[in-house]
Design a protein around this motif. Structure first.
Motif, PDB file in Angstrom:
ATOM      1  N   ILE A  28       2.832  -7.214  16.533  1.00  0.00           N
ATOM      2  CA  ILE A  28       2.716  -6.240  15.506  1.00  0.00           C
ATOM      3  C   ILE A  28       1.571  -6.260  14.799  1.00  0.00           C
ATOM      4  O   ILE A  28       0.752  -7.077  14.284  1.00  0.00           O
ATOM      5  CB  ILE A  28       3.768  -6.892  14.298  1.00  0.00           C
ATOM      6  CG1 ILE A  28       5.350  -6.917  14.976  1.00  0.00           C
ATOM      7  CG2 ILE A  28       4.001  -6.390  12.997  1.00  0.00           C
ATOM      8  CD1 ILE A  28       6.226  -8.080  14.400  1.00  0.00           C
ATOM      9  N   VAL A  29       1.237  -5.043  14.034  1.00  0.00           N
ATOM     10  CA  VAL A  29      -0.132  -4.749  13.351  1.00  0.00           C
ATOM     11  C   VAL A  29       0.257  -4.564  11.990  1.00  0.00           C
ATOM     12  O   VAL A  29       0.957  -3.419  11.826  1.00  0.00           O
ATOM     13  CB  VAL A  29      -0.872  -3.800  14.081  1.00  0.00           C
ATOM     14  CG1 VAL A  29      -2.164  -3.321  13.195  1.00  0.00           C
ATOM     15  CG2 VAL A  29      -1.317  -4.130  15.516  1.00  0.00           C
ATOM     16  N   GLU A  30      -0.056  -5.136  10.919  1.00  0.00           N
ATOM     17  CA  GLU A  30       0.200  -4.909   9.641  1.00  0.00           C
ATOM     18  C   GLU A  30      -0.907  -4.303   8.758  1.00  0.00           C
ATOM     19  O   GLU A  30      -2.192  -4.881   8.781  1.00  0.00           O
ATOM     20  CB  GLU A  30       0.729  -6.435   8.801  1.00  0.00           C
ATOM     21  CG  GLU A  30       1.961  -6.947   9.558  1.00  0.00           C
ATOM     22  CD  GLU A  30       2.107  -8.085   8.926  1.00  0.00           C
ATOM     23  OE1 GLU A  30       3.368  -8.658   9.277  1.00  0.00           O
ATOM     24  OE2 GLU A  30       1.588  -8.910   8.333  1.00  0.00           O
ATOM     25  N   LEU A  38      -7.642  -3.037  -1.479  1.00  0.00           N
ATOM     26  CA  LEU A  38      -6.932  -2.422  -2.487  1.00  0.00           C
ATOM     27  C   LEU A  38      -5.991  -3.852  -2.962  1.00  0.00           C
ATOM     28  O   LEU A  38      -5.568  -4.590  -2.492  1.00  0.00           O
ATOM     29  CB  LEU A  38      -5.890  -1.627  -2.173  1.00  0.00           C
ATOM     30  CG  LEU A  38      -6.604  -0.127  -1.703  1.00  0.00           C
ATOM     31  CD1 LEU A  38      -5.338   0.523  -1.026  1.00  0.00           C
ATOM     32  CD2 LEU A  38      -7.285   0.572  -2.555  1.00  0.00           C
ATOM     33  N   LYS A  39      -5.822  -3.792  -4.361  1.00  0.00           N
ATOM     34  CA  LYS A  39      -4.988  -4.818  -4.989  1.00  0.00           C
ATOM     35  C   LYS A  39      -4.001  -4.339  -5.723  1.00  0.00           C
ATOM     36  O   LYS A  39      -3.889  -3.224  -6.631  1.00  0.00           O
ATOM     37  CB  LYS A  39      -5.665  -5.624  -5.872  1.00  0.00           C
ATOM     38  CG  LYS A  39      -5.013  -6.919  -6.586  1.00  0.00           C
ATOM     39  CD  LYS A  39      -5.994  -7.732  -7.157  1.00  0.00           C
ATOM     40  CE  LYS A  39      -5.413  -9.234  -7.550  1.00  0.00           C
ATOM     41  NZ  LYS A  39      -6.434  -9.942  -8.236  1.00  0.00           N
ATOM     42  N   ILE A  40      -2.705  -4.525  -5.005  1.00  0.00           N
ATOM     43  CA  ILE A  40      -1.573  -3.780  -5.487  1.00  0.00           C
ATOM     44  C   ILE A  40      -0.393  -4.463  -6.179  1.00  0.00           C
ATOM     45  O   ILE A  40      -0.322  -5.571  -5.689  1.00  0.00           O
ATOM     46  CB  ILE A  40      -0.861  -2.964  -4.453  1.00  0.00           C
ATOM     47  CG1 ILE A  40      -1.826  -2.022  -3.840  1.00  0.00           C
ATOM     48  CG2 ILE A  40       0.642  -2.127  -4.669  1.00  0.00           C
ATOM     49  CD1 ILE A  40      -1.425  -1.450  -2.228  1.00  0.00           C
ATOM     50  N   HIS A  41      -0.277  -4.251  -7.435  1.00  0.00           N
ATOM     51  CA  HIS A  41       0.414  -5.280  -8.136  1.00  0.00           C
ATOM     52  C   HIS A  41       2.107  -4.971  -8.063  1.00  0.00           C
ATOM     53  O   HIS A  41       2.803  -5.988  -8.240  1.00  0.00           O
ATOM     54  CB  HIS A  41       0.121  -4.972  -9.834  1.00  0.00           C
ATOM     55  CG  HIS A  41      -1.164  -5.477 -10.028  1.00  0.00           C
ATOM     56  ND1 HIS A  41      -1.873  -6.764  -9.806  1.00  0.00           N
ATOM     57  CD2 HIS A  41      -2.401  -4.536 -10.168  1.00  0.00           C
ATOM     58  CE1 HIS A  41      -3.133  -6.730 -10.229  1.00  0.00           C
ATOM     59  NE2 HIS A  41      -3.401  -5.459 -10.289  1.00  0.00           N
ATOM     60  N   SER A  42       2.589  -3.807  -7.503  1.00  0.00           N
ATOM     61  CA  SER A  42       3.911  -3.441  -7.661  1.00  0.00           C
ATOM     62  C   SER A  42       4.342  -2.651  -6.891  1.00  0.00           C
ATOM     63  O   SER A  42       3.359  -1.532  -6.660  1.00  0.00           O
ATOM     64  CB  SER A  42       4.445  -3.516  -8.951  1.00  0.00           C
ATOM     65  OG  SER A  42       4.221  -2.214  -9.607  1.00  0.00           O
ATOM     66  N   MET A  43       5.290  -2.529  -6.022  1.00  0.00           N
ATOM     67  CA  MET A  43       5.774  -1.534  -5.161  1.00  0.00           C
ATOM     68  C   MET A  43       6.126   0.050  -5.783  1.00  0.00           C
ATOM     69  O   MET A  43       5.727   0.869  -5.325  1.00  0.00           O
ATOM     70  CB  MET A  43       7.068  -1.694  -4.260  1.00  0.00           C
ATOM     71  CG  MET A  43       6.739  -2.827  -3.141  1.00  0.00           C
ATOM     72  SD  MET A  43       5.353  -2.263  -2.224  1.00  0.00           S
ATOM     73  CE  MET A  43       6.173  -0.700  -1.364  1.00  0.00           C
ATOM     74  N   GLN A  44       6.397  -0.408  -7.233  1.00  0.00           N
ATOM     75  CA  GLN A  44       6.600   0.973  -7.955  1.00  0.00           C
ATOM     76  C   GLN A  44       5.302   1.688  -8.191  1.00  0.00           C
ATOM     77  O   GLN A  44       5.148   2.788  -8.138  1.00  0.00           O
ATOM     78  CB  GLN A  44       7.167   0.631  -9.375  1.00  0.00           C
ATOM     79  CG  GLN A  44       7.195   1.740 -10.308  1.00  0.00           C
ATOM     80  CD  GLN A  44       8.184   1.544 -11.456  1.00  0.00           C
ATOM     81  OE1 GLN A  44       8.721   0.335 -11.961  1.00  0.00           O
ATOM     82  NE2 GLN A  44       8.102   2.440 -12.343  1.00  0.00           N
ATOM     83  N   SER A  45       4.319   0.918  -8.498  1.00  0.00           N
ATOM     84  CA  SER A  45       2.846   1.521  -8.616  1.00  0.00           C
ATOM     85  C   SER A  45       2.527   2.038  -7.545  1.00  0.00           C
ATOM     86  O   SER A  45       1.625   3.110  -7.577  1.00  0.00           O
ATOM     87  CB  SER A  45       2.002   0.470  -9.134  1.00  0.00           C
ATOM     88  OG  SER A  45       1.714  -0.589  -8.277  1.00  0.00           O
ATOM     89  N   LYS A 226       1.882  -2.708   4.776  1.00  0.00           N
ATOM     90  CA  LYS A 226       2.744  -3.736   3.913  1.00  0.00           C
ATOM     91  C   LYS A 226       1.700  -3.692   2.598  1.00  0.00           C
ATOM     92  O   LYS A 226       0.522  -4.582   2.613  1.00  0.00           O
ATOM     93  CB  LYS A 226       2.548  -4.894   4.503  1.00  0.00           C
ATOM     94  CG  LYS A 226       3.543  -5.123   5.679  1.00  0.00           C
ATOM     95  CD  LYS A 226       3.832  -6.634   6.045  1.00  0.00           C
ATOM     96  CE  LYS A 226       4.703  -7.293   5.266  1.00  0.00           C
ATOM     97  NZ  LYS A 226       5.308  -8.443   5.602  1.00  0.00           N
ATOM     98  N   PRO A 227       1.774  -2.869   1.723  1.00  0.00           N
ATOM     99  CA  PRO A 227       1.057  -2.987   0.466  1.00  0.00           C
ATOM    100  C   PRO A 227       0.887  -4.344  -0.235  1.00  0.00           C
ATOM    101  O   PRO A 227       0.033  -4.593  -0.890  1.00  0.00           O
ATOM    102  CB  PRO A 227       1.453  -1.706  -0.520  1.00  0.00           C
ATOM    103  CG  PRO A 227       2.348  -0.955   0.594  1.00  0.00           C
ATOM    104  CD  PRO A 227       2.902  -1.741   1.570  1.00  0.00           C
ATOM    105  N   MET A 228       2.192  -4.953   0.015  1.00  0.00           N
ATOM    106  CA  MET A 228       2.331  -6.428  -0.715  1.00  0.00           C
ATOM    107  C   MET A 228       2.628  -7.070   0.115  1.00  0.00           C
ATOM    108  O   MET A 228       3.504  -6.809   1.341  1.00  0.00           O
ATOM    109  CB  MET A 228       3.184  -6.143  -1.979  1.00  0.00           C
ATOM    110  CG  MET A 228       2.675  -5.303  -2.960  1.00  0.00           C
ATOM    111  SD  MET A 228       3.883  -5.426  -4.441  1.00  0.00           S
ATOM    112  CE  MET A 228       3.476  -6.785  -5.146  1.00  0.00           C
TER     113      MET A 228
END
Length: 261
Positions: A28-30, A38-45, A226-228
């Motif tokens: 599996i490659v993520e 990148l620093k992503i604080h929420s999936m909504q953003s 996987k943004p987060m």
């Protein structure tokens, strides 16, 4: 509507032949936010920022082009329900279209709704697969080998569905792609998989792959964005969780080694 059967699949533990799929054949490659700086604080953003999402699509396109000649088969555990209105869309579609050894998710969940993959992406692969999973019971997962995509709820029985609307599970598509042959499998009902059977798989980041592309040589590669870090985690036993991509990997293994002649 025809009531679905629940099939208790007898998971076979057999001596592996040269044609069977082994656990270490899957990797599996993520593609993570950290990989892209990148620093992503929420999936909504994340979902509300087309430029941000475009960076992940660009990385996915670059990965496919680098991996297509090395991997035996690619599964994108990703769905694409929109276009971002930038050149990266066509760049990604072109990359997906560059190989026949690939499948991607036909739909996904966002805000408790099923979002189908757009035709632009659907037409880029030989066959898509559904990734829908029923995980409401604590001890088991239920997976449908075939679903009907006739409507947003995917509830119509495949036997009552127009052939062009039937979608097989992505694990079946990937297992056949890796083995290079068709599998004989039921077309209706649900498989009941005990959660304690599921185990982890080797997972690497996009950055690690780019440092050593030979890590995926002759593998069945599952690619996920996987943004987060803690997205899509599922409990399998007390105190232990695995990712949704690892669940898909396990289904590939089960399908390949139980329905191969």
């Amino acid at each position: 509507m025809k009531k679905h059967l629940i099939l208790q699949l007898a998971i076979l533990i057999l001596p592996l032949s040269a044609e069977q799929l082994r656990r270490d054949d899957i990797i599996i490659v993520e593609i993570t936010g950290q990989d892209l700086g990148l620093k992503i604080h929420s999936m909504q953003s994340y979902h509300e920022n087309p430029e941000l999402r475009g960076k992940f699509r660009k990385a996915t396109a670059d990965f496919i082009l680098a991996a297509a000649t090395k991997a035996r088969f690619l599964m994108l555990d990703i769905w694409y329900s929109d276009l971002l209105g930038s050149p990266v869309d066509q760049e990604l579609i072109k990359a997906i279209s560059s190989t026949k050894k690939i499948t991607l998710a036909s739909a996904g969940f966002y805000k408790n709704k099923i979002e189908p993959t757009l035709r632009d992406f659907r037409e880029a692969v030989p066959e898509l697969g559904h990734v829908l999973l029923n995980d409401r019971e604590q001890a088991v997962f239920y997976v449908n080998p075939v679903l009907c995509a006739d409507g947003a709820d995917y509830n119509t029985s495949p036997t009552e569905c127009a052939p062009e609307r039937r979608e097989r599970h992505i694990g079946l598509v990937a297992a056949e792609g890796f083995l290079g042959k068709k599998l004989k499998h039921p077309t209706d009902g649900s498989f009941k998989f005990p959660r304690h059977y599921f185990r982890g798989f080797k997972r690497i980041t996009y950055s690690k792959f780019m440092q050593n592309t030979d890590l995926i040589n002759d593998k069945l590669v599952i690619v996920v964005v996987k943004p987060m870090a803690n997205l899509d985690m599922h409990k399998i036993t007390k105190g232990k969780k695995i990712t949704g991509s690892e669940i898909l990997a396990e289904t590939v293994l089960i399908y390949a080694n139980n329905f191969s002649e």
